[in-house]
Motif scaffolding. Structure first.
Motif, PDB file in Angstrom:
ATOM      1  N   GLN A 210       0.843  -1.194   0.000  1.00 51.16           N
ATOM      2  CA  GLN A 210       0.000   0.000   0.000  1.00 51.16           C
ATOM      3  C   GLN A 210       0.878   1.244   0.000  1.00 51.16           C
ATOM      4  O   GLN A 210       1.799   1.363   0.813  1.00 51.16           O
ATOM      5  N   PHE A 211       0.612   2.168  -0.939  1.00 49.82           N
ATOM      6  CA  PHE A 211       1.358   3.425  -1.043  1.00 49.82           C
ATOM      7  C   PHE A 211       0.445   4.574  -0.623  1.00 49.82           C
ATOM      8  O   PHE A 211      -0.702   4.672  -1.089  1.00 49.82           O
ATOM      9  N   ILE A 212       0.941   5.463   0.244  1.00 48.69           N
ATOM     10  CA  ILE A 212       0.210   6.681   0.615  1.00 48.69           C
ATOM     11  C   ILE A 212       1.135   7.868   0.375  1.00 48.69           C
ATOM     12  O   ILE A 212       2.206   7.966   0.981  1.00 48.69           O
ATOM     13  N   PHE A 213       0.723   8.776  -0.536  1.00 51.83           N
ATOM     14  CA  PHE A 213       1.521   9.936  -0.943  1.00 51.83           C
ATOM     15  C   PHE A 213       0.935  11.220  -0.341  1.00 51.83           C
ATOM     16  O   PHE A 213      -0.261  11.287  -0.040  1.00 51.83           O
ATOM     17  N   THR A 214       1.775  12.245  -0.236  1.00 54.26           N
ATOM     18  CA  THR A 214       1.280  13.615  -0.063  1.00 54.26           C
ATOM     19  C   THR A 214       1.869  14.467  -1.172  1.00 54.26           C
ATOM     20  O   THR A 214       2.982  14.218  -1.648  1.00 54.26           O
ATOM     21  N   GLY A 215       1.130  15.477  -1.607  1.00 52.96           N
ATOM     22  CA  GLY A 215       1.603  16.378  -2.654  1.00 52.96           C
ATOM     23  C   GLY A 215       0.680  17.564  -2.772  1.00 52.96           C
ATOM     24  O   GLY A 215      -0.494  17.495  -2.384  1.00 52.96           O
ATOM     25  N   THR A 216       1.182  18.668  -3.304  1.00 53.90           N
ATOM     26  CA  THR A 216       0.358  19.874  -3.434  1.00 53.90           C
ATOM     27  C   THR A 216      -0.471  19.858  -4.702  1.00 53.90           C
ATOM     28  O   THR A 216      -1.376  20.672  -4.862  1.00 53.90           O
ATOM     29  N   ARG A 217      -0.170  18.936  -5.631  1.00 56.07           N
ATOM     30  CA  ARG A 217      -0.868  18.938  -6.912  1.00 56.07           C
ATOM     31  C   ARG A 217      -1.581  17.613  -7.146  1.00 56.07           C
ATOM     32  O   ARG A 217      -1.101  16.558  -6.767  1.00 56.07           O
ATOM     33  N   SER A 218      -2.746  17.724  -7.828  1.00 57.38           N
ATOM     34  CA  SER A 218      -3.429  16.528  -8.333  1.00 57.38           C
ATOM     35  C   SER A 218      -4.098  16.848  -9.666  1.00 57.38           C
ATOM     36  O   SER A 218      -4.990  16.137 -10.103  1.00 57.38           O
ATOM     37  N   ASP A 219      -3.645  17.967 -10.319  1.00 56.84           N
ATOM     38  CA  ASP A 219      -4.279  18.390 -11.558  1.00 56.84           C
ATOM     39  C   ASP A 219      -3.733  17.677 -12.784  1.00 56.84           C
ATOM     40  O   ASP A 219      -4.206  17.894 -13.888  1.00 56.84           O
ATOM     41  N   PHE A 220      -2.699  16.840 -12.601  1.00 54.86           N
ATOM     42  CA  PHE A 220      -2.222  16.046 -13.726  1.00 54.86           C
ATOM     43  C   PHE A 220      -3.130  14.832 -13.901  1.00 54.86           C
ATOM     44  O   PHE A 220      -3.956  14.520 -13.049  1.00 54.86           O
TER      45      PHE A 220
END
Length: 741
Positions: free
Chosen positions: A711-721
């Motif tokens: 299981q992978f859990i990411f954080t990031g400021t973008r999800s518009d891609f």
């Protein structure tokens, strides 16, 4: 040591431009000659095999190197060029000046330093201050805008002159046909005179004299038309010269060409028919004379316009700016609109220009127009109607500004409220969502708004926002309770989970709410039962089977972490948006989850709390806090409740800070991590990757997670891609941060 021209006292952009201009002057090259050499280089590159061109170097064909652009670059008003442009420019000037290689290298180094300084200055200057120089509202601004008005007006005159020349050619052809017909009539009358009796000859002679007069009149009209054609040709040459002069001016050279389209409306040329009788010819000549007089007056008007200075807007800056809002060039319209808002905000003509420009084809102009109406004219009925129209028919960004303005600046206004209620019945999900938020913020407690929001709670696409707004504005309404009980029977488990969580609110002693929750304890979906348990705990009701006793052995191939939540009374100080999301419950029941949101919303705080629950080592914690943990992270770790399918040991988990992952190894990492670990926490995802690379990395993660049950859990400021299927996105603060206040 090479001596370079002094650049002291200049802005960094002007210093770079002056330095490049000095190199061109030393090489004896004009801007036109430099542009031609750039063009030849681009043509050579186009003919070269792709393998012989360095892919890391910007192609010459994609650079801007026109004469007008170079003129603006030398003045320091053009957009800063890429480094490869600077190198090509110096290569051209050094070759023309026959400079030795060492001298050439020194010039390149100096130019690159000036470019870096200019870019640094640009980045450190607020965007408002970097607007094109014509945005400064000075006398120079007005002069430049007048030039642009003159250019576009001259373009229109030149176009009309072409049509007038065509009309003149047609009229000359028609008149010559008339003359030819009259010659034939005169010859026939001469022959008739010889054969006719003496009694008929006076009548024939009268017709003959009439034909001669008409022939003289037609020839006179031909002379007049020829003179007008000569004048039109002269005026066309003058207009063409003016266009070339104005277009080459550095301050207006960037103006876009007029769009192709239908010809400009012309006065209709009366049709001239040649009939078989002298009366018909007389009628045709009358029409020809009418056309000649009309076209002659028009030609004289054009001559006055092209030769006399334009006094229409002389010494009237506002007149010039209003005229510029109607020009074809978008940059000019935007500049003029900004100047009107700044200098004449309360003028009714500024309001009318704003109303007109909310429909501009360029989004940033339309956004500026609707923002101006909202901020300046918020007590004006026409402005209100225009803002409603922008909310209804505008682009998404324009709609967002308009709805935000209606909720903020027309708060409590019945017309604005009814318009937003109408928008909740139609349009895109985005428009329905922001309209619901606007209603909640602008009309809390309003019965008509409550009714609209209760209807929206059944909307399959915007129900989360509707429920959020209802919980904030109508927390203890019986109608909301009944709606939640209805939603608890929906097919969508996410809807049932949300209904269970909200029933734990202000109905803790309500038997109907409790009975609905007890029914949900038998829900087939685990996540619904978990939310129901939390709600019943809030009701202080403990006579039910707890989820800890349930058996998950049949789901061992599913993700280990299912969900996280926080009690309704849990908060952090200072407040963080992630807590609001945890009150609603965050679902992780997917092989790959991305937690997105703006900086400061608590993404990393949540990720570290999840890692702490498994006692996973976080690499950078010692660097940030020494031996101490962030107090808020300790509070969050202690306060959140996690639902696991199976618990994991610290050795089965990995915490990765993505910015420190080697770019070359990045796309091999998911497979390598999944082979060794069952849970991978990745903080700061995607910062240095392109949109295509982000998607590719996520596809690798989905593939690795499915293969190795990781299981992978990411954080990031973008999800518009573009996100591949199989990826769960958690938006922190998205629903509560839509509107612009």
């Amino acid at each position: 040591m090479t001596e370079f021209p002094s650049t002291s006292g200049l802005s960094p952009s002007a210093a770079l431009g002056g330095f490049l201009q000095a190199q061109a002057k030393a090489a004896g090259l004009s801007t036109r000659e430099i542009a031609q050499r750039f063009q030849k280089k681009a043509e050579r590159e186009a003919k070269s095999p792709s393998g012989y061109i360095d892919s890391a170097v910007t192609p010459t064909s994609s650079m801007r190197f026109s004469k007008s652009h170079l003129d603006r670059l030398f003045k320091g008003t053009a957009k800063l060029p890429p480094k490869d442009f600077i190198r090509s420019f110096i290569e051209i000037t050094s070759a023309a000046a026959n400079l030795p290689i060492e001298h050439h290298k020194q010039i390149v180094a100096k130019a690159e330093r000036l470019l870096a300084a200019a870019k640094s200055d640009q980045n450190s200057t607020p965007s408002v201050a970097r607007v094109n120089e014509i945005d400064k509202g000075t006398e120079a601004t007005v002069a430049v805008l007048q030039l642009r008005i003159e250019l576009e007006r001259t373009l229109h005159i030149e176009s009309r002159l072409r049509w007038a020349l065509s009309d003149a050619e047609f009229l000359i052809t028609t008149l010559m046909r008339i003359v030819s017909t009259l010659r034939g009539i005169i010859q026939d009358l001469d022959a008739s005179t010889m054969r006719a009796p003496h009694t008929e000859r006076p009548s024939i002679e009268h017709q003959r004299q009439q034909a001669f007069k008409q022939k003289e009149a037609a020839e006179s009209q031909i002379s007049l038309t020829n003179a007008r054609r000569t004048l039109l040709e002269s005026l066309w040459d003058q207009a063409h010269a003016n266009i070339n002069r104005l277009s080459s001016h550095p301050d207006v050279a960037a103006i876009s060409p007029l769009p192709d389209g239908a010809p400009l409306p012309q006065r209709l040329l009366p049709e001239v028919q040649i009939g078989p009788t002298l009366n018909d010819i007389a009628s045709a000549l009358d029409k020809a004379q009418e056309v000649n007089e009309m076209e002659g007056r028009q030609a004289n008007e054009w001559r006055e316009e092209l030769t006399a200075p334009d006094s229409t807007y002389e010494d009237d800056e506002m007149r010039i700016l209003l005229a510029c809002t109607r020009l074809a060039d978008a940059d000019t319209r935007k500049t003029a609109l900004r100047a009107l808002i700044r200098s004449w905000p309360a003028n009714v003509e500024t309001r009318d220009a704003l109303i007109k420009m909310i429909h501009d084809e360029f989004s940033d102009i339309a956004e500026m127009a609707v923002s101006g109406l909202i901020e300046i004219w918020n007590e004006d009925p026409k402005s209100l109607q225009a803002t409603i129209q922008a909310a209804t028919n505008g682009r998404p960004t324009v709609q967002l500004i308009a709805v935000s303005g209606l909720a903020k600046n027309w708060q409590g206004h019945v017309v604005a409220r009814d318009a937003l209620i109408d928008l909740t019945r139609e349009g895109s999900p985005f428009l329905r969502e922001i309209s619901a938020q606007g209603l909640g913020l602008g009309w809390p407690g309003d019965s008509a708004v409550r009714k609209a929001l209760l209807r929206l709670a059944a909307d399959d696409q915007v129900w989360p926002t509707a429920l959020d707004v209802l919980r904030d504005g109508w927390p203890d309404e019986v109608e909301l309770r009944d709606t939640l009980i209805t939603l608890s029977r929906k097919d969508n488990p996410a809807v049932r989970s949300a209904a269970a969580s909200m029933l734990a609110g202000n109905w803790r002693r309500d038997s109907k709410a409790r009975n609905a929750l007890l029914t949900l304890l038998d829900d087939p979906e685990l996540i619904v039962r978990w939310h129901t348990e939390g709600a019943l705990n809030d009701h202080k009701f403990t006579d039910f089977t707890r989820l800890e006793s349930l058996n998950f052995k049949d789901e061992t191939n599913r993700p280990a972490l299912i969900a996280a939540r926080a009690p309704q009374n849990f908060n952090l100080s200072p407040p963080v948006e992630v807590v609001g999301e945890l009150h609603r419950g965050v679902i992780f029941d997917s092989p790959v989850t991305i937690i997105t949101g703006n900086n400061g919303t608590g993404k990393t705080l949540l990720l570290e709390a999840l890692a702490d629950s498994l006692r996973v080592t976080i690499p950078s914690r010692l660097k940030r806090y020494g031996t101490e943990r962030d107090p808020r992270e300790i509070q969050l770790s202690d306060g959140i409740e996690l639902l696991w399918r199976r618990t994991l040991s610290p050795q089965e988990c990995l915490f990765v800070e993505f910015p420190y992952v080697n770019r070359e190894d990045a796309f091999r990492s998911p497979e390598a991590w999944s082979e060794k670990y069952s849970m991978v926490f990745i903080d700061g995802f995607g910062g240095y990757l392109s949109d295509t690379e982000n998607r590719r990395f996520l596809e690798k993660a989905v593939e690795a997670a499915s293969k190795d049950e990781c299981q992978f859990i990411f954080t990031g400021t973008r999800s518009d891609f573009s996100v591949p299927s199989g990826v769960n996105i958690v938006h922190i603060g998205k629903r509560r941060r839509r509107l612009l206040f």
